[in-house]
Design a protein around this motif. Structure first.
Motif, short mmCIF file in Angstrom:
data_model
loop_
_atom_site.label_atom_id
_atom_site.label_comp_id
_atom_site.label_asym_id
_atom_site.label_seq_id
_atom_site.Cartn_x
_atom_site.Cartn_y
_atom_site.Cartn_z
N LYS A 160 0.93 -1.16 -0.07
CA LYS A 160 0.16 0.13 -0.20
C LYS A 160 0.97 1.14 0.12
O LYS A 160 0.59 2.29 -0.71
CB LYS A 160 -0.98 0.11 1.20
CG LYS A 160 -2.11 -1.02 1.08
CD LYS A 160 -2.94 -0.93 2.24
CE LYS A 160 -4.05 -2.22 2.21
NZ LYS A 160 -4.86 -2.20 3.42
N GLU A 161 1.92 1.33 0.69
CA GLU A 161 2.73 2.13 0.90
C GLU A 161 3.58 2.64 -0.44
O GLU A 161 3.52 3.76 -0.97
CB GLU A 161 3.83 2.25 2.01
CG GLU A 161 3.30 2.36 3.41
CD GLU A 161 2.92 3.80 3.65
OE1 GLU A 161 3.48 4.72 3.54
OE2 GLU A 161 1.77 3.75 4.22
N ASP B 98 0.97 4.04 -3.34
CA ASP B 98 -0.28 4.96 -2.97
C ASP B 98 0.17 6.26 -3.83
O ASP B 98 0.89 6.98 -3.64
CB ASP B 98 -0.03 5.47 -1.55
CG ASP B 98 -1.23 6.19 -1.05
OD1 ASP B 98 -1.79 6.90 -1.83
OD2 ASP B 98 -1.34 6.37 0.10
N GLU B 99 -0.58 6.36 -4.95
CA GLU B 99 -0.48 7.56 -5.83
C GLU B 99 -0.57 9.16 -4.71
O GLU B 99 0.05 9.98 -5.35
CB GLU B 99 -1.41 7.61 -6.80
CG GLU B 99 -1.12 6.77 -7.98
CD GLU B 99 -1.93 6.70 -9.22
OE1 GLU B 99 -2.34 7.86 -9.80
OE2 GLU B 99 -2.76 5.62 -9.36
N SER B 100 -1.53 9.05 -4.10
CA SER B 100 -1.83 10.30 -3.32
C SER B 100 -0.56 10.47 -2.57
O SER B 100 -0.48 11.62 -2.42
CB SER B 100 -3.21 9.88 -2.48
OG SER B 100 -3.02 9.18 -1.59
N LYS B 101 0.10 9.74 -1.94
CA LYS B 101 1.25 10.09 -1.18
C LYS B 101 2.32 10.81 -2.14
O LYS B 101 2.91 11.84 -1.62
CB LYS B 101 1.99 8.67 -0.44
CG LYS B 101 1.19 8.54 0.81
CD LYS B 101 2.02 7.44 1.57
CE LYS B 101 1.19 7.18 2.66
NZ LYS B 101 2.28 6.90 3.93
N VAL B 102 2.67 10.26 -3.12
CA VAL B 102 3.59 10.92 -4.11
C VAL B 102 3.09 12.21 -4.60
O VAL B 102 3.90 13.04 -4.77
CB VAL B 102 3.83 9.86 -5.45
CG1 VAL B 102 4.71 10.51 -6.42
CG2 VAL B 102 4.22 8.64 -4.80
N LYS C 67 1.11 14.22 -2.97
CA LYS C 67 1.47 15.13 -1.84
C LYS C 67 2.71 15.71 -1.92
O LYS C 67 3.15 16.80 -1.64
CB LYS C 67 0.82 14.42 -0.57
CG LYS C 67 0.91 15.28 0.75
CD LYS C 67 0.49 14.66 1.80
CE LYS C 67 0.85 15.40 2.95
NZ LYS C 67 0.55 14.92 4.42
N GLU C 68 3.88 14.63 -2.00
CA GLU C 68 5.18 15.21 -2.02
C GLU C 68 5.50 15.89 -2.96
O GLU C 68 6.42 16.82 -2.77
CB GLU C 68 5.99 13.73 -2.15
CG GLU C 68 5.92 13.01 -0.70
CD GLU C 68 6.68 11.61 -0.93
OE1 GLU C 68 8.02 11.87 -1.53
OE2 GLU C 68 6.23 10.45 -0.74
N GLU D 94 4.41 19.24 -1.97
CA GLU D 94 5.21 19.85 -1.02
C GLU D 94 6.40 20.43 -1.36
O GLU D 94 6.90 21.20 -0.88
CB GLU D 94 5.36 18.85 0.15
CG GLU D 94 4.01 18.42 1.02
CD GLU D 94 4.15 17.53 2.03
OE1 GLU D 94 5.14 16.65 1.85
OE2 GLU D 94 3.20 17.33 2.68
#
Length: 73
Positions: free
Chosen positions: A20-21, A24-28, A30-31, A34
């Motif tokens: 999952k980590e 996870d497209e949304s995490k990338v 978000k990065e 940022e």
């Protein structure tokens, strides 16, 4: 026998979490957001921004390819 089953379940949970980590497209995304903010605020150089952005874009492409491959299977 109980210990073995417990251990296998534990390893399976770890595998699911890591999967999952990694995917996870949304995490990338978000990065990416940022890092763009840090660049615009002058916290990092253009060169650092470009290098990190390129790395994150490659990760995003890899995630999409894996998802597409999994959907085709």
């Amino acid at each position: 026998m109980f210990f073995l089953k417990t251990f296998i379940n534990f390893v399976s949970l770890i595998h699911e979490y890591i999967d999952k980590e990694i995917n996870d497209e949304s995490k990338v995304q978000k990065e990416l957001y940022e890092i763009r903010l840090k660049y615009e605020m002058g916290e990092i150089s253009k060169e650092d921004y470009e290098e990190i952005k390129d790395h994150l874009m490659l990760r995003l492409q890899e995630i999409k390819k894996r998802k597409q491959k999994n959907e085709e299977e």
